[in-house]
Design a protein around this motif. Structure first.
Motif, PDB file in Angstrom:
ATOM      1  N   ALA A 296      35.100  75.947  83.520  1.00  0.00           N
ATOM      2  CA  ALA A 296      34.117  75.132  82.622  1.00  0.00           C
ATOM      3  C   ALA A 296      34.833  73.791  82.066  1.00  0.00           C
ATOM      4  CB  ALA A 296      33.784  76.102  81.399  1.00  0.00           C
ATOM      5  N   VAL A 297      33.874  72.832  81.900  1.00  0.00           N
ATOM      6  CA  VAL A 297      34.641  71.788  81.491  1.00  0.00           C
ATOM      7  C   VAL A 297      33.969  71.305  79.973  1.00  0.00           C
ATOM      8  CG1 VAL A 297      34.774  68.803  81.943  1.00  0.00           C
ATOM      9  CG2 VAL A 297      34.713  70.672  83.782  1.00  0.00           C
ATOM     10  N   CYS A 298      34.852  70.913  79.142  1.00  0.00           N
ATOM     11  CA  CYS A 298      34.144  70.842  77.710  1.00  0.00           C
ATOM     12  C   CYS A 298      34.428  69.356  77.396  1.00  0.00           C
ATOM     13  CB  CYS A 298      35.043  71.702  76.893  1.00  0.00           C
ATOM     14  SG  CYS A 298      34.477  71.687  75.218  1.00  0.00           S
ATOM     15  N   VAL A 299      33.451  68.482  77.252  1.00  0.00           N
ATOM     16  CA  VAL A 299      33.739  67.130  76.946  1.00  0.00           C
ATOM     17  C   VAL A 299      33.766  66.970  75.421  1.00  0.00           C
ATOM     18  CG1 VAL A 299      32.802  64.747  77.408  1.00  0.00           C
ATOM     19  CG2 VAL A 299      32.789  66.597  78.973  1.00  0.00           C
ATOM     20  N   ALA A 300      34.575  66.291  74.767  1.00  0.00           N
ATOM     21  CA  ALA A 300      34.546  65.840  73.276  1.00  0.00           C
ATOM     22  C   ALA A 300      34.214  64.418  73.238  1.00  0.00           C
ATOM     23  CB  ALA A 300      35.855  66.128  72.538  1.00  0.00           C
ATOM     24  N   VAL A 301      32.888  64.329  72.363  1.00  0.00           N
ATOM     25  CA  VAL A 301      32.460  62.858  72.222  1.00  0.00           C
ATOM     26  C   VAL A 301      32.263  62.644  70.735  1.00  0.00           C
ATOM     27  CG1 VAL A 301      31.696  62.958  74.566  1.00  0.00           C
ATOM     28  CG2 VAL A 301      30.144  63.530  72.701  1.00  0.00           C
ATOM     29  N   ARG A 302      31.805  61.372  70.410  1.00  0.00           N
ATOM     30  CA  ARG A 302      31.424  60.972  69.100  1.00  0.00           C
ATOM     31  C   ARG A 302      30.162  61.679  68.890  1.00  0.00           C
ATOM     32  NH1 ARG A 302      34.433  57.671  65.963  1.00  0.00           N
ATOM     33  NH2 ARG A 302      36.482  57.518  67.258  1.00  0.00           N
TER      34      ARG A 302
ATOM     35  N   ASP B 229      22.804  65.400  82.803  1.00  0.00           N
ATOM     36  CA  ASP B 229      21.710  65.858  83.506  1.00  0.00           C
ATOM     37  C   ASP B 229      21.300  64.868  84.466  1.00  0.00           C
ATOM     38  OD1 ASP B 229      21.312  67.946  81.516  1.00  0.00           O
ATOM     39  OD2 ASP B 229      19.944  67.209  80.466  1.00  0.00           O
ATOM     40  N   GLU B 230      21.601  63.679  84.133  1.00  0.00           N
ATOM     41  CA  GLU B 230      21.054  62.740  85.118  1.00  0.00           C
ATOM     42  C   GLU B 230      21.625  62.721  86.515  1.00  0.00           C
ATOM     43  OE1 GLU B 230      21.685  58.777  83.717  1.00  0.00           O
ATOM     44  OE2 GLU B 230      21.364  57.851  85.902  1.00  0.00           O
ATOM     45  N   TYR B 231      23.082  63.064  86.443  1.00  0.00           N
ATOM     46  CA  TYR B 231      23.989  63.194  87.321  1.00  0.00           C
ATOM     47  C   TYR B 231      24.111  64.735  87.948  1.00  0.00           C
ATOM     48  CZ  TYR B 231      25.586  58.509  87.248  1.00  0.00           C
ATOM     49  OH  TYR B 231      25.199  57.194  87.358  1.00  0.00           O
ATOM     50  N   GLU B 232      23.355  65.723  87.445  1.00  0.00           N
ATOM     51  CA  GLU B 232      23.277  67.365  87.866  1.00  0.00           C
ATOM     52  C   GLU B 232      24.655  67.549  87.699  1.00  0.00           C
ATOM     53  OE1 GLU B 232      20.776  66.881  91.280  1.00  0.00           O
ATOM     54  OE2 GLU B 232      19.082  66.661  90.270  1.00  0.00           O
ATOM     55  N   LEU B 233      25.347  67.460  86.696  1.00  0.00           N
ATOM     56  CA  LEU B 233      26.664  68.249  86.418  1.00  0.00           C
ATOM     57  C   LEU B 233      26.675  69.608  86.421  1.00  0.00           C
ATOM     58  CD1 LEU B 233      28.717  65.182  85.150  1.00  0.00           C
ATOM     59  CD2 LEU B 233      28.185  65.913  87.414  1.00  0.00           C
ATOM     60  N   GLY B 234      25.433  70.053  85.969  1.00  0.00           N
ATOM     61  CA  GLY B 234      25.494  71.547  85.928  1.00  0.00           C
ATOM     62  C   GLY B 234      25.840  72.397  84.558  1.00  0.00           C
ATOM     63  N   ALA B 235      25.749  73.757  84.718  1.00  0.00           N
ATOM     64  CA  ALA B 235      26.005  74.588  83.719  1.00  0.00           C
ATOM     65  C   ALA B 235      27.433  74.713  83.267  1.00  0.00           C
ATOM     66  CB  ALA B 235      25.438  75.964  83.874  1.00  0.00           C
ATOM     67  N   ARG B 236      28.504  74.249  84.004  1.00  0.00           N
ATOM     68  CA  ARG B 236      29.891  74.358  83.877  1.00  0.00           C
ATOM     69  C   ARG B 236      30.133  73.295  82.770  1.00  0.00           C
ATOM     70  NH1 ARG B 236      33.545  74.358  88.877  1.00  0.00           N
ATOM     71  NH2 ARG B 236      32.035  73.180  89.769  1.00  0.00           N
ATOM     72  N   VAL B 237      29.504  72.372  82.462  1.00  0.00           N
ATOM     73  CA  VAL B 237      29.896  71.274  81.692  1.00  0.00           C
ATOM     74  C   VAL B 237      29.093  71.558  80.228  1.00  0.00           C
ATOM     75  CG1 VAL B 237      29.890  68.943  81.119  1.00  0.00           C
ATOM     76  CG2 VAL B 237      29.919  69.775  83.391  1.00  0.00           C
ATOM     77  N   HIS B 238      30.135  71.193  79.138  1.00  0.00           N
ATOM     78  CA  HIS B 238      29.634  71.493  77.719  1.00  0.00           C
ATOM     79  C   HIS B 238      29.981  70.280  76.871  1.00  0.00           C
ATOM     80  CE1 HIS B 238      29.222  75.794  78.606  1.00  0.00           C
ATOM     81  NE2 HIS B 238      30.064  75.666  79.475  1.00  0.00           N
ATOM     82  N   VAL B 239      29.552  70.203  75.800  1.00  0.00           N
ATOM     83  CA  VAL B 239      29.672  69.038  75.201  1.00  0.00           C
ATOM     84  C   VAL B 239      29.849  69.454  73.893  1.00  0.00           C
ATOM     85  CG1 VAL B 239      28.882  66.638  74.424  1.00  0.00           C
ATOM     86  CG2 VAL B 239      28.348  67.569  76.707  1.00  0.00           C
ATOM     87  N   VAL B 240      31.147  68.877  73.202  1.00  0.00           N
ATOM     88  CA  VAL B 240      31.475  69.379  71.576  1.00  0.00           C
ATOM     89  C   VAL B 240      31.850  67.815  70.891  1.00  0.00           C
ATOM     90  CG1 VAL B 240      32.642  71.585  72.148  1.00  0.00           C
ATOM     91  CG2 VAL B 240      34.001  69.686  72.065  1.00  0.00           C
ATOM     92  N   GLU B 241      32.063  68.158  69.663  1.00  0.00           N
ATOM     93  CA  GLU B 241      32.001  66.941  68.985  1.00  0.00           C
ATOM     94  C   GLU B 241      33.637  66.460  68.663  1.00  0.00           C
ATOM     95  OE1 GLU B 241      29.541  66.649  65.391  1.00  0.00           O
ATOM     96  OE2 GLU B 241      30.903  65.425  64.507  1.00  0.00           O
TER      97      GLU B 241
END
Ligand code: C5P
Length: 238
Positions: free
Chosen positions: A52-58, A70-82
């Motif tokens: 899994a890849v967890c991206v931390a963004v504002r 979604d646009e780049y169809e990166l799939g279910a392995r990607v998660h976004v956190v704050e």
């Protein structure tokens, strides 16, 4: 044993502000038609061992990033956190959100190093498996001076033998339990570091170094987007 990746991507990119790309933080700029952050995420998704890849963004960027994934169809392995107000805080938030075992491996990678390659990621995972903690480091080619800063410029206080120097890049990884301990100790002591290794080192954890490359540079200042595009053209990746 699972492998997790944290991509801190909550910076505001002030050092880029003087350049021609001032409109967006560096991780959202486009390199060869693809956003920097998307390239970084894809690099890790290309490694089958990454769970899994967890991206931390504002918080304000969360929806935009989700839409991009979604646009780049990166799939279910990607998660976004704050993310947080510092890189350390952003990584700490993601680390707290990981549903992982102490023996799992976590790699942290600057979202603004989009040219990281699969072989280097694999080497880092192998080194963490063997040593408990490891980072990517670039041997120094310049002679390194320690200086004392003056009002105008600096005065050299010593020369550090360059054979003993590496420039710390990312990924920087560790067993989840070790990195959590290092983060907890830093928080208790009010220590702020600019990378994970500095936290691991002060917690008394040995950190191995695997070789990095000039190509894995951090998009930081005006001209860096053009440099990244040059490397991509060289690799025939467009
Ligand atoms: O500019 P800096 O070297 O701190 O950026 C390294 C990485 O840390 C970038 O990918 C940036 O987006 C991220 N960062 C973050 N949260 C912050 C500051 C930086 O995730 N508050």
């Amino acid at each position: 044993m699972r492998v997790f990746v944290i991509l801190p991507a909550a910076g505001i990119g002030t050092r880029m502000a003087a350049g021609s790309h001032a409109a967006a933080p560096k991780q959202f700029l486009s390199v060869g038609g693809v956003p920097v952050l998307v390239r970084s995420v894809k690099a890790f998704l290309d490694v089958p061992r990454v769970d899994a890849v967890c991206v931390a963004v504002r918080a304000s960027e969360r929806e935009r990033v989700k839409a991009q994934m979604d646009e780049y169809e990166l799939g279910a392995r990607v998660h976004v956190v704050e993310g947080g107000d510092s890189r350390q805080e952003s990584v700490g938030n993601a680390l707290a959100a990981l549903e992982s075992h102490e023996d799992d491996i976590v790699l942290v990678h600057d979202a603004v190093r989009p040219l990281i390659d699969v072989a280097t990621i694999e080497r880092t995972i192998d080194a963490v498996e063997r040593h408990g903690a490891a980072i990517v480091g670039l041997p120094a080619v310049d002679t390194i001076k320690q200086v004392e800063r003056m009002a105008e410029g600096a005065i050299i206080t010593s020369t550090i033998p360059r054979e003993r120097i590496v420039l710390a890049q990312t990924p920087q990884g560790a067993r989840v339990g070790l990195l959590r301990r290092a983060f907890a100790e830093a928080e208790t002591d009010g220590f702020a570091g600019t990378d994970e290794a500095s936290l691991l080192e002060r917690a008394g954890i040995e950190v191995a170094v695997v070789p990095g490359s000039a190509k894995n540079f951090k998009i930081t200042q005006p001209g860096d987007i053009e440099l990244a595009e040059f490397y991509l053209q060289q690799a025939g990746a467009r």
